[in-house]
Design an enzyme around this catalytic site. Structure first.
Site, PDB file in Angstrom:
ATOM      1  N   TYR A   1       0.532  -1.492   0.138  1.00  0.00           N
ATOM      2  CA  TYR A   1       0.023   0.356  -0.032  1.00  0.00           C
ATOM      3  C   TYR A   1       0.963   0.988  -0.339  1.00  0.00           C
ATOM      4  O   TYR A   1       0.669   2.913  -0.790  1.00  0.00           O
ATOM      5  CB  TYR A   1      -1.204   0.069   1.048  1.00  0.00           C
ATOM      6  CG  TYR A   1      -1.664   1.252   1.888  1.00  0.00           C
ATOM      7  CD1 TYR A   1      -3.506   0.987   1.124  1.00  0.00           C
ATOM      8  CD2 TYR A   1      -1.666   2.030   1.746  1.00  0.00           C
ATOM      9  CE1 TYR A   1      -4.334   1.869   1.258  1.00  0.00           C
ATOM     10  CE2 TYR A   1      -2.523   2.970   2.107  1.00  0.00           C
ATOM     11  CZ  TYR A   1      -3.590   3.488   1.583  1.00  0.00           C
ATOM     12  OH  TYR A   1      -4.691   4.510   2.297  1.00  0.00           O
TER      13      TYR A   1
ATOM     14  N   SER B   1       2.440   1.725  -3.043  1.00  0.00           N
ATOM     15  CA  SER B   1       0.978   2.484  -4.513  1.00  0.00           C
ATOM     16  C   SER B   1       0.826   4.076  -3.863  1.00  0.00           C
ATOM     17  O   SER B   1       0.861   4.097  -5.011  1.00  0.00           O
ATOM     18  CB  SER B   1       0.221   1.479  -4.236  1.00  0.00           C
ATOM     19  OG  SER B   1      -0.480   1.358  -2.715  1.00  0.00           O
TER      20      SER B   1
ATOM     21  N   THR C   1     -13.134   6.019   8.060  1.00  0.00           N
ATOM     22  CA  THR C   1     -14.104   5.084   6.824  1.00  0.00           C
ATOM     23  C   THR C   1     -14.458   3.799   6.918  1.00  0.00           C
ATOM     24  O   THR C   1     -13.019   3.088   7.530  1.00  0.00           O
ATOM     25  CB  THR C   1     -13.502   5.760   5.426  1.00  0.00           C
ATOM     26  OG1 THR C   1     -12.541   4.442   5.479  1.00  0.00           O
ATOM     27  CG2 THR C   1     -13.122   7.009   5.492  1.00  0.00           C
TER      28      THR C   1
HETATM   29  P1  NAP Z   1     -12.944   2.391   1.469  1.00  0.00           P
HETATM   30  O1  NAP Z   1     -13.893   3.173   2.207  1.00  0.00           O
HETATM   31  O2  NAP Z   1     -12.785   1.249   1.437  1.00  0.00           O
HETATM   32  O3  NAP Z   1     -13.445   3.199  -0.054  1.00  0.00           O
HETATM   33  C1  NAP Z   1     -12.800   2.925  -1.138  1.00  0.00           C
HETATM   34  C2  NAP Z   1     -13.957   2.601  -2.414  1.00  0.00           C
HETATM   35  O4  NAP Z   1     -13.086   2.293  -3.515  1.00  0.00           O
HETATM   36  C3  NAP Z   1     -14.795   1.417  -1.754  1.00  0.00           C
HETATM   37  O5  NAP Z   1     -16.156   1.695  -2.737  1.00  0.00           O
HETATM   38  C4  NAP Z   1     -14.432   0.111  -2.788  1.00  0.00           C
HETATM   39  O6  NAP Z   1     -15.048  -0.976  -3.465  1.00  0.00           O
HETATM   40  C5  NAP Z   1     -14.005   0.905  -4.575  1.00  0.00           C
HETATM   41  N1  NAP Z   1     -13.004   0.082  -5.143  1.00  0.00           N
HETATM   42  C6  NAP Z   1     -12.367  -0.574  -4.370  1.00  0.00           C
HETATM   43  N2  NAP Z   1     -11.018  -1.030  -5.134  1.00  0.00           N
HETATM   44  C7  NAP Z   1     -12.026  -0.956  -7.070  1.00  0.00           C
HETATM   45  C8  NAP Z   1     -11.619  -0.938  -7.941  1.00  0.00           C
HETATM   46  N3  NAP Z   1     -11.192  -1.598  -9.018  1.00  0.00           N
HETATM   47  N4  NAP Z   1     -11.768   0.408  -9.115  1.00  0.00           N
HETATM   48  C9  NAP Z   1     -12.982   1.435  -8.943  1.00  0.00           C
HETATM   49  N5  NAP Z   1     -13.094   1.047  -7.549  1.00  0.00           N
HETATM   50  C10 NAP Z   1     -12.856   0.522  -6.640  1.00  0.00           C
HETATM   51  O7  NAP Z   1     -11.844   3.995   1.573  1.00  0.00           O
HETATM   52  P2  NAP Z   1     -11.493   5.362   1.488  1.00  0.00           P
HETATM   53  O8  NAP Z   1     -11.387   4.580   2.745  1.00  0.00           O
HETATM   54  O9  NAP Z   1     -12.757   5.950   1.522  1.00  0.00           O
HETATM   55  O10 NAP Z   1     -10.255   5.293   0.604  1.00  0.00           O
HETATM   56  C11 NAP Z   1     -10.348   6.016  -0.823  1.00  0.00           C
HETATM   57  C12 NAP Z   1      -9.006   6.170  -1.001  1.00  0.00           C
HETATM   58  O11 NAP Z   1      -7.918   7.150   0.194  1.00  0.00           O
HETATM   59  C13 NAP Z   1      -8.187   5.862  -0.921  1.00  0.00           C
HETATM   60  O12 NAP Z   1      -6.798   5.678  -2.056  1.00  0.00           O
HETATM   61  C14 NAP Z   1      -7.162   5.304   0.109  1.00  0.00           C
HETATM   62  O13 NAP Z   1      -6.105   4.392   0.083  1.00  0.00           O
HETATM   63  C15 NAP Z   1      -7.221   6.748   0.648  1.00  0.00           C
HETATM   64  N6  NAP Z   1      -6.996   6.526   1.282  1.00  0.00           N
HETATM   65  C16 NAP Z   1      -7.035   6.514   2.523  1.00  0.00           C
HETATM   66  C17 NAP Z   1      -7.895   6.798   4.179  1.00  0.00           C
HETATM   67  C18 NAP Z   1      -8.382   7.037   5.576  1.00  0.00           C
HETATM   68  O14 NAP Z   1      -7.535   6.937   6.626  1.00  0.00           O
HETATM   69  N7  NAP Z   1      -9.575   6.135   5.287  1.00  0.00           N
HETATM   70  C19 NAP Z   1      -6.017   7.396   4.299  1.00  0.00           C
HETATM   71  C20 NAP Z   1      -5.007   7.489   3.268  1.00  0.00           C
HETATM   72  C21 NAP Z   1      -5.279   7.635   2.305  1.00  0.00           C
HETATM   73  P3  NAP Z   1     -14.821  -2.328  -2.721  1.00  0.00           P
HETATM   74  O15 NAP Z   1     -15.952  -1.341  -1.226  1.00  0.00           O
HETATM   75  O16 NAP Z   1     -16.004  -3.128  -3.532  1.00  0.00           O
HETATM   76  O17 NAP Z   1     -13.850  -2.853  -2.078  1.00  0.00           O
END
Ligand code: NAP
Length: 256
Positions: free
Chosen positions: A164, A167, A199
């Protein structure tokens, strides 16, 4: 409602948001719609993104759209672009790449499959959306904005997240490079570096780990998805017109 009436950030903009079915992507869709944008939400989970887009109806001009897209598939990203073109006769004024996954494990236990999967969604997916939507924006003469979501762990790593973190470091390098390439077309490309945000992705973090993280965050709490969405809206809008190639920390002061 975050916007001041008459001073919307994104009036009349068409925006494409990936990962729109959950977490940050969901909050970004809502915030952008409130700021006057028409939203195309894309997610691998079509049921979830349909629900998000339905929830926007009533606060909009009725044109928000949901698309099923696996960002790691160039065919899917191309077909999301095609749907957008059919509906709006343009590719999008702004794009936010929020789709992302984790498959955590210590290095020696991490499978090659989990390494590849995370790189494929988080980095290759971001590459494909930047390339396919970016090229269409250039072709249509759109002076738009691309926002890529990285992570604080990109900077200094995090135990159990070699896939991760790599990436997300790749997302930063990709963004600053694409920013340089697309600047002459008037397209700005910036990244957001979230810290720990509440989240579904961070729900999996065990409480004992959260208890260790929170004291290290100067603001002493996880962030809310809306707090990322507000920054994304600013970067997507013309109000950030002199920003490109930037990476903006939204971490509550955390610097891992
Ligand atoms: P999340 O709640 O898991 O939402 C991510 C969404 O992306 C989900 O709906 C997921 O679907 C979808 N997804 C997964 N694989 C995909 C694909 N191949 N094509 C299209 N959609 C896809 O995560 P989040 O916390 O909102 O994270 C959003 C972004 O912020 C991510 O890039 C994450 O790495 C980044 N981020 C998050 C945090 C944090 O603390 N939350 C911190 C730093 C960075 P499924 O649920 O079906 O997999």
């Amino acid at each position: 409602m975050s916007a001041t009436v008459g001073r919307l950030l994104l009036p009349g903009k068409v925006v494409f948001v990936t990962g729109a079915g959950s977490g940050l992507g969901r909050a970004i869709c809502k915030c952008f719609a409130q700021e006057g944008a028409t939203v195309i939400g894309g997610d691998v989970n079509k049921t979830a993104v349909d629900e998000v887009i339905s929830s926007l109806r009533g606060m909009d001009n009725g044109k928000h759209l949901s698309v099923a897209v696996d960002v790691s598939s160039s065919e899917d990203v191309q077909s999301a672009l095609n749907r957008t073109m059919e509906a709006f006769s343009k590719p999008a004024d702004a794009v936010v790449n929020s789709a992302g996954i984790t498959r955590d494990n210590l290095l020696f236990q991490m499978s090659e499959e989990d390494f590849d999967k995370v790189l494929s969604v988080n980095l290759k997916g971001t590459f494909l959306v930047n390339k396919i939507f970016g090229e269409a924006m250039v072709w249509h003469g759109i002076q738009g904005s691309i926002v890529n979501i990285s992570s604080i762990v990109a900077k200094n790593g995090n135990i159990g997240q070699s896939n991760y973190a790599a990436s997300k470091a790749g997302v930063l390098a990709l963004s600053s490079t694409v920013a340089k390439e697309l600047a002459r077309h008037g397209i700005r490309v910036n990244s957001i570096i979230p810290g720990f945000i509440d989240t579904p992705m961070t729900e999996a973090v065990p409480d004992k780990v959260k208890d260790r993280i929170i004291p290290a965050i100067p603001l002493r709490r996880f962030g809310r998805p809306e707090e990322i969405a507000e920054v994304a809206a600013f970067l997507a809008s013309d109000r950030s017109s002199y920003m490109t190639g930037a990476a903006v920390d939204v971490t509550g002061g955390l610097n891992l």
